[in-house]
Motif scaffolding. Structure first.
Motif, PDB file in Angstrom:
ATOM      1  N   CYS A 112       0.800  -1.224   0.000  1.00 11.96           N
ATOM      2  CA  CYS A 112       0.000   0.000   0.000  1.00 11.96           C
ATOM      3  C   CYS A 112       0.835   1.276   0.000  1.00 11.96           C
ATOM      4  O   CYS A 112       0.422   2.278  -0.559  1.00 11.96           O
ATOM      5  N   CYS A 115      -7.104  -3.336  -4.837  1.00 10.55           N
ATOM      6  CA  CYS A 115      -7.903  -4.542  -5.087  1.00 10.55           C
ATOM      7  C   CYS A 115      -7.636  -5.536  -3.961  1.00 10.55           C
ATOM      8  O   CYS A 115      -6.498  -5.987  -3.784  1.00 10.55           O
ATOM      9  N   MET A 116      -8.692  -5.858  -3.221  1.00 13.44           N
ATOM     10  CA  MET A 116      -8.543  -6.759  -2.083  1.00 13.44           C
ATOM     11  C   MET A 116      -8.235  -8.180  -2.534  1.00 13.44           C
ATOM     12  O   MET A 116      -7.649  -8.960  -1.781  1.00 13.44           O
ATOM     13  N   ASP A 117      -8.660  -8.542  -3.760  1.00  8.92           N
ATOM     14  CA  ASP A 117      -8.413  -9.893  -4.269  1.00  8.92           C
ATOM     15  C   ASP A 117      -7.008 -10.034  -4.847  1.00  8.92           C
ATOM     16  O   ASP A 117      -6.329 -11.043  -4.618  1.00  8.92           O
ATOM     17  N   GLU A 133      -4.600  -7.731  -4.385  1.00  8.82           N
ATOM     18  CA  GLU A 133      -3.679  -7.037  -3.487  1.00  8.82           C
ATOM     19  C   GLU A 133      -2.718  -6.146  -4.283  1.00  8.82           C
ATOM     20  O   GLU A 133      -1.490  -6.180  -4.115  1.00  8.82           O
ATOM     21  N   GLN A 177     -11.149  -1.048  -2.502  1.00  7.80           N
ATOM     22  CA  GLN A 177     -11.269  -0.067  -1.426  1.00  7.80           C
ATOM     23  C   GLN A 177     -10.330   1.099  -1.726  1.00  7.80           C
ATOM     24  O   GLN A 177      -9.391   0.968  -2.517  1.00  7.80           O
ATOM     25  N   ALA A 231      -7.392   0.856   2.915  1.00 10.27           N
ATOM     26  CA  ALA A 231      -7.150  -0.583   2.782  1.00 10.27           C
ATOM     27  C   ALA A 231      -5.968  -1.003   3.626  1.00 10.27           C
ATOM     28  O   ALA A 231      -5.017  -0.247   3.831  1.00 10.27           O
ATOM     29  N   ASN A 232      -6.022  -2.236   4.114  1.00  4.55           N
ATOM     30  CA  ASN A 232      -4.905  -2.797   4.866  1.00  4.55           C
ATOM     31  C   ASN A 232      -3.896  -3.337   3.862  1.00  4.55           C
ATOM     32  O   ASN A 232      -4.160  -4.296   3.151  1.00  4.55           O
TER      33      ASN A 232
END
Length: 338
Positions: free
Chosen positions: A4, A21-23, A25, A48, A53-54
């Protein structure tokens, strides 16, 4: 691996990566995000804002090779990396993770909906069972009250009959006692019993003796005494006044016949629903203070409606058309036939 803190888009490297994108990453710019979501395999990916986002990579990796999982083996029902695939799963049925995830999401979506429907029906069943429990307890209490009231009526009837009998016996006792006392008084007033007994004893001694002079001298007195005693013949009739009680024969079941009978039904887990069908004229039971789902406009205990539907996939629901409310919904156990 995507991190990030990297501010540029990891796809085009020309714009700032404001979306994560959480999927995958990875950081995306807005244009690359739109393009990414148009790809069939990535249409369900979740994005997110990058600052929210983490960035820490939480996706599990292959413990044997330290690589990210890329494929899903349908034969083994397990994730596999690029190195595992040709060695361990070469002849297995496998696909990309995105395809497997898309299929799994669709399956889980259906299963979740089925589970939610089961929970909804379970809640309705609980409501119905609670209603049945309340109705059962109310009916049990009402039955006890009705039995107590009926026993009170029978007891009053018994007491009234007892009082009537007692009164009749007392009147009869008083009347016949007066008659008997009058008879006794008449006998005692007619003769002097002790004097007559003494006179008879004297008469018997003179009859058996030899003193003729005294016998003849007292003959007129003896004759008078015997004449008086002859009046006792009119009192020979015995008194027949009686007061008898003839007890009733109490047979088995007599009390039950006076009070009535009850039928106790064992609960077997199945719902007991009234024999109500579409087209029947019905109303809310009088003992139901307020229907579980409410009254509705203008509906009361006096309202009479027509059953329009009894859904088979619901737990006891019924739809009724009332004059004041055409789409009333409630539970069938709260309704009775008119």
């Amino acid at each position: 691996m995507a991190q990030c803190p990297v501010n540029s888009c990891e796809i085009c490297d020309n714009s700032i990566g404001r979306r994560f994108c959480m999927d995958c990453e990875q950081l995306f710019c807005k244009l690359c995000e739109i393009s990414h979501l148009k790809t069939k395999s990535c249409v369900n990916h979740v994005f997110q804002d990058a600052d929210k986002a983490n960035s820490k990579v939480n996706t599990p990796i292959c413990t044997q090779h330290g690589e990210r999982y890329t494929y899903y083996c349908n034969t083994c029902s397990s994730l596999t990396c690029n190195i595992c695939l040709p060695t361990t799963h070469n002849k297995h049925d496998f696909c990309l993770i995105d395809a497997a995830a898309s299929k799994t999401r669709s399956l889980l979506d259906r299963e979740v909906k089925v589970a939610e429907d089961r929970i909804r029906r379970a809640k309705q069943k609980v409501i119905s069972f609670r209603l049945n429990l309340k109705n059962f307890e109310d009916e049990a209490d009402n039955t006890k009250t009705e039995i107590a009231e009926r026993v009170a009526v029978i007891t009053k009837a018994f007491n009234d009959t007892k009082d009537s009998y007692f009164k009749s016996i007392d009147e009869h006792k008083s009347k016949e006692s007066c008659k008997m006392k009058d008879e006794i008084d008449k006998i005692e007033n007619t003769i002097a019993i002790e004097d007559d007994i003494q006179s008879l004893n004297q008469m018997k001694s003179l009859i058996d003796g030899r003193n003729d002079i005294i016998l003849l001298d007292l003959f007129s007195d003896f004759t008078k005494t015997l004449k008086e005693l002859s009046l006792l013949d009119i009192f020979d009739k015995e008194s027949t006044a009686q007061a008898k009680f003839f007890p009733a024969v109490m047979k088995s079941g007599t009390i039950d016949n006076l009070i009535g009978s009850i039928k106790l039904v064992k609960f077997n887990g199945a719902e007991v629903k009234p024999n109500i069908k579409v087209g029947d004229r019905v109303r809310v039971k009088s003992r139901v203070k307020k229907p579980t789902l409410g009254w509705g406009p203008g509906v009361s205990h006096k309202s009479i409606g027509t059953v329009v539907d009894i859904p088979s996939n619901t737990s006891g629901l019924i739809h009724i058309k009332f004059p004041s409310y055409s789409c009333w919904e409630g539970y069938i156990n709260e309704i009775e036939l008119v």
